[in-house]
Design an enzyme around this catalytic site. Structure first.
Site, PDB file in Angstrom:
ATOM      1  N   GLY A 119       0.816  -1.204   0.000  1.00  0.00           N
ATOM      2  CA  GLY A 119       0.000   0.000   0.000  1.00  0.00           C
ATOM      3  C   GLY A 119       0.848   1.251   0.000  1.00  0.00           C
ATOM      4  N   CYS A 120       2.161   1.059  -0.124  1.00  0.00           N
ATOM      5  CA  CYS A 120       3.097   2.166  -0.100  1.00  0.00           C
ATOM      6  C   CYS A 120       3.357   2.592  -1.540  1.00  0.00           C
ATOM      7  CB  CYS A 120       4.389   1.661   0.514  1.00  0.00           C
ATOM      8  SG  CYS A 120       5.381   2.943   1.182  1.00  0.00           S
ATOM      9  N   VAL A 121       3.250   3.897  -1.832  1.00  0.00           N
ATOM     10  CA  VAL A 121       3.441   4.303  -3.233  1.00  0.00           C
ATOM     11  C   VAL A 121       4.757   5.019  -3.467  1.00  0.00           C
ATOM     12  CG1 VAL A 121       1.064   4.333  -4.035  1.00  0.00           C
ATOM     13  CG2 VAL A 121       1.929   6.247  -2.704  1.00  0.00           C
ATOM     14  N   MET A 173       2.942   3.455   2.340  1.00  0.00           N
ATOM     15  CA  MET A 173       2.344   4.780   2.156  1.00  0.00           C
ATOM     16  C   MET A 173       2.756   5.690   3.290  1.00  0.00           C
ATOM     17  SD  MET A 173      -1.660   5.524   1.753  1.00  0.00           S
ATOM     18  CE  MET A 173      -2.038   5.370   3.460  1.00  0.00           C
TER      19      MET A 173
END
Lengths: 110, 127, 100
Positions: free
Chosen positions: A108-110, B1
């Site tokens: 979920g990390c961009v 994120m």
């Protein structure tokens, strides 16, 4: 890409995350940190070890929000907050600390 | 994120899982998608139907089939605020499984309630 | 709501599960190998004929044709539709559930 740790050449992805989790040793974190101008102290290690335990239990690198909450639960609110964690890991406790801990980039990390 | 999701539209997502865990990549992929949606603070609900209920069987150990034991990830869902996990009772019953056999806290519901859950969701993903 | 089924009812339980979990009055479209569920005089055809939940059944013509089937082999209350009809159904229904 590779990084050199104790004379060994370890494979990483293009963002510097270890390709093989089992390649990790403490010096991997130190070498990675040094390259990003961080000297690891006890406070850093506490989070790195926390992440490694989290991964062992859940098989994922937590998103920063989830990490913050989990740290608060285990180590108290004075450590489980963004300010504290970002001071330790300026590039983001999710991205940077997971990398030092030898984990993949958080989901979920961009 | 590293940033919180920008305040956008929050939709009611339903992820329908109908496959057993290790015979195909679907179950693991579904989890990845669920975690991403949860990281972006969407309203996430999971439904386990048919062979999908096998995904939640406890004590899975994949060491000898050389795959990642992603069943542990289900326990991380709570930390991602994914707490709406529904399992169809009929699917469990057919397979001789009970609530005790499952690795995480779930809500076991009837086919009729599952029907309502599907109808009430806004976006459905099928795995 | 529109439900699509693309697996043979003899290969997977997608058809059976859809019958159990689709809300009354739903539209159900049979495509790809799902069209085998539309054939009359089979072990499942009674279920479609009795239709206790009052579903509206459709079957995609191209997939029927490809499998050597036509309206003569089908259960009478199933409507045959074209790709255009498929699009129309999708637009008419707010949501689609795909039973893989």
């Amino acid at each position: 890409m590779t990084i050199e740790v104790n004379g060994k050449s370890l494979e990483t992805d293009e963002e510097g995350y270890l390709s093989n989790l089992n390649d990790w040793e403490k010096d991997v974190a130190s070498v990675m940190a040094e390259a990003e101008d961080i000297t690891l102290g006890d406070d850093h290690w506490e989070i790195i070890n926390f992440l490694r335990e989290y991964y062992e239990e859940y098989q994922i690198a937590p998103a920063v929000r989830v990490l913050t909450k989990a740290v608060a639960k285990k180590l108290g609110k004075d450590k489980g907050n963004s300010k504290y964690l970002y001071e330790l890991f300026p590039y983001g406790p999710g991205k940077q600390a997971c990398k030092f801990a030898g984990l993949p980039k958080p989901t979920g990390c961009v | 994120m590293e940033e919180q999701a920008e305040s956008g539209i929050v939709k009611k997502f339903l992820y329908v899982n109908r496959r057993a865990p290790h015979g195909s990549i679907y179950a693991h992929e579904a989890l990845e998608v669920v975690l991403i949606a949860a990281a972006f603070e969407q309203d996430v609900t999971l439904a386990f139907i048919d062979d999908g209920v096998y995904q939640l069987k406890k004590n899975q150990d994949t060491a000898d089939i050389n795959t990642k034991n992603f069943s542990k990830i289900y326990s991380a869902l709570e930390g991602y605020d994914v707490e709406k996990i529904f399992v169809e009772k009929e699917s469990l019953d057919e397979r001789g499984l009970k609530e005790d056999d499952l690795s995480v806290d779930v809500e076991i519901i009837s086919s009729n309630d599952m029907k309502k859950l599907i109808t009430a969701s806004e976006v459905i993903f099928n795995f | 709501m529109l439900h699509t089924i693309n697996k043979s009812p003899y290969e997977k339980n997608s058809f059976e599960t859809c019958m159990r979990l689709a809300a009354a009055e739903s539209s159900i479209l049979l495509i790809e190998d799902g069209v085998y569920a539309a054939i009359d005089n089979t072990k499942i055809s009674e279920l479609i004929k009795e239709n206790p939940s009052n579903f509206k059944f459709y079957v995609l013509e191209a997939d029927l044709k490809a499998r050597g089937l036509d309206k003569n082999s089908l259960i009478p209350n199933i409507e045959i539709i074209s790709y255009k009809g498929f699009v129309k159904l999708t637009v008419e229904n707010e949501k689609t559930q795909t039973w893989l």
